[in-house]
Design a protein around this motif. Structure first.
Motif, short mmCIF file in Angstrom:
data_model
loop_
_atom_site.label_atom_id
_atom_site.label_comp_id
_atom_site.label_asym_id
_atom_site.label_seq_id
_atom_site.Cartn_x
_atom_site.Cartn_y
_atom_site.Cartn_z
N VAL A 4 0.79 -1.09 0.10
CA VAL A 4 -0.13 0.13 0.09
C VAL A 4 0.79 1.27 0.09
CG1 VAL A 4 -1.92 1.24 1.44
CG2 VAL A 4 -1.80 -1.26 1.35
N TYR A 5 0.72 2.15 -0.81
CA TYR A 5 1.39 3.29 -0.99
C TYR A 5 0.52 4.61 -0.78
CZ TYR A 5 -0.60 3.75 -5.53
OH TYR A 5 -1.48 4.03 -6.55
N ALA A 6 1.53 5.69 -0.34
CA ALA A 6 0.78 6.69 0.00
C ALA A 6 0.48 7.74 -1.42
CB ALA A 6 1.79 7.91 0.59
N PRO A 7 -0.99 7.85 -1.36
CA PRO A 7 -1.67 8.53 -2.61
C PRO A 7 -1.32 10.03 -2.49
CG PRO A 7 -3.39 8.22 -0.85
CD PRO A 7 -2.00 7.54 -0.34
N LYS A 8 -0.94 10.56 -1.47
CA LYS A 8 -0.48 11.92 -1.45
C LYS A 8 0.57 12.14 -0.48
CE LYS A 8 -4.05 13.27 1.88
NZ LYS A 8 -5.02 14.02 1.84
N ASP A 9 1.26 13.36 -0.37
CA ASP A 9 2.31 13.58 0.62
C ASP A 9 1.68 13.47 2.00
OD1 ASP A 9 4.06 13.86 -1.16
OD2 ASP A 9 4.00 15.90 -1.26
N LEU A 10 2.23 12.99 2.96
CA LEU A 10 1.80 12.91 4.42
C LEU A 10 2.71 13.58 5.37
CD1 LEU A 10 0.00 9.25 4.35
CD2 LEU A 10 -0.96 11.61 4.04
N GLU A 11 2.14 14.20 6.37
CA GLU A 11 3.07 14.76 7.32
C GLU A 11 3.29 14.04 8.42
OE1 GLU A 11 4.73 17.63 7.51
OE2 GLU A 11 3.94 17.96 5.52
N GLU A 12 4.48 13.69 9.18
CA GLU A 12 4.59 12.88 10.62
C GLU A 12 3.41 13.10 11.39
OE1 GLU A 12 7.59 12.45 14.19
OE2 GLU A 12 8.09 13.78 12.69
N GLY A 13 2.82 11.91 12.01
CA GLY A 13 1.98 11.94 12.85
C GLY A 13 0.51 11.82 12.31
N HIS A 28 4.92 -3.82 4.22
CA HIS A 28 6.31 -3.83 3.89
C HIS A 28 6.93 -3.66 5.22
CE1 HIS A 28 6.41 -3.48 -0.92
NE2 HIS A 28 5.38 -3.89 -0.25
N ARG A 29 8.10 -4.54 5.41
CA ARG A 29 9.04 -4.45 6.51
C ARG A 29 10.08 -3.61 6.12
NH1 ARG A 29 6.90 -6.96 11.35
NH2 ARG A 29 5.32 -8.05 10.63
N SER A 30 10.74 -2.92 7.22
CA SER A 30 12.06 -2.14 6.70
C SER A 30 12.84 -1.85 7.80
CB SER A 30 11.79 -0.78 6.01
OG SER A 30 12.72 -0.07 5.92
N LYS A 31 13.95 -1.52 7.69
CA LYS A 31 14.80 -1.04 8.95
C LYS A 31 14.88 0.49 9.05
CE LYS A 31 18.60 -4.74 8.61
NZ LYS A 31 17.99 -5.66 7.83
N GLU A 32 14.18 0.95 8.07
CA GLU A 32 13.86 2.45 8.04
C GLU A 32 12.45 2.72 7.75
OE1 GLU A 32 16.60 4.51 5.21
OE2 GLU A 32 18.43 3.54 5.95
N PRO A 33 11.68 2.24 8.69
CA PRO A 33 10.24 2.40 8.55
C PRO A 33 9.55 3.84 8.26
CG PRO A 33 10.76 2.02 10.80
CD PRO A 33 12.00 1.93 9.94
N ASN A 34 8.38 3.91 7.85
CA ASN A 34 8.01 5.28 7.83
C ASN A 34 6.53 5.32 8.44
OD1 ASN A 34 5.99 3.91 5.91
ND2 ASN A 34 7.18 4.96 4.17
N CYS A 35 6.21 4.18 9.08
CA CYS A 35 4.81 4.04 9.83
C CYS A 35 5.19 2.99 10.90
CB CYS A 35 3.80 3.49 9.00
SG CYS A 35 3.34 4.33 7.63
N GLU A 36 4.28 3.27 12.03
CA GLU A 36 4.06 2.35 13.10
C GLU A 36 2.53 1.90 13.56
OE1 GLU A 36 6.03 4.09 16.65
OE2 GLU A 36 4.96 5.73 16.41
#
Length: 86
Positions: A4-13, A28-36
């Motif tokens: 699943v990908y971001a359909p638009k730019d998203l801010e933190e939080g 997806h799993r990553s050592k540098e995640p963008n979500c939690e």
């Protein structure tokens, strides 16, 4: 669905999606995640929340798991940006 990908730019939080509207796929799993994954006490439900700015087209991904039971994927996938970059 492969991700699943971001359909638009998203801010933190930003709440990306809540437990009741999560797509039928693994993140997806990553050592540098963008979500939690977090628990929203006021809603008594889990949600996926951005932990940094996410650009449109970037796959949502969470941290690698230390729990082998949670690793149901065949190979580790890194967060990728599918958007056209300049």
């Amino acid at each position: 669905v492969d991700g699943v990908y971001a359909p638009k730019d998203l801010e933190e939080g930003v709440v990306v999606f809540r437990e009741d509207d999560m797509p039928a796929c693994e993140l997806h799993r990553s050592k540098e995640p963008n979500c939690e994954v977090v628990f929203l006490e006021e809603e008594d439900a889990h949600a996926v929340v951005s932990i940094r700015k996410i650009r449109a087209g970037e796959f949502f991904c969470v941290a690698d798991s230390d729990d082998e039971d949670e690793q149901d994927f065949d190979e580790e996938e890194e967060c990728e940006d599918d958007s056209d970059s300049e």
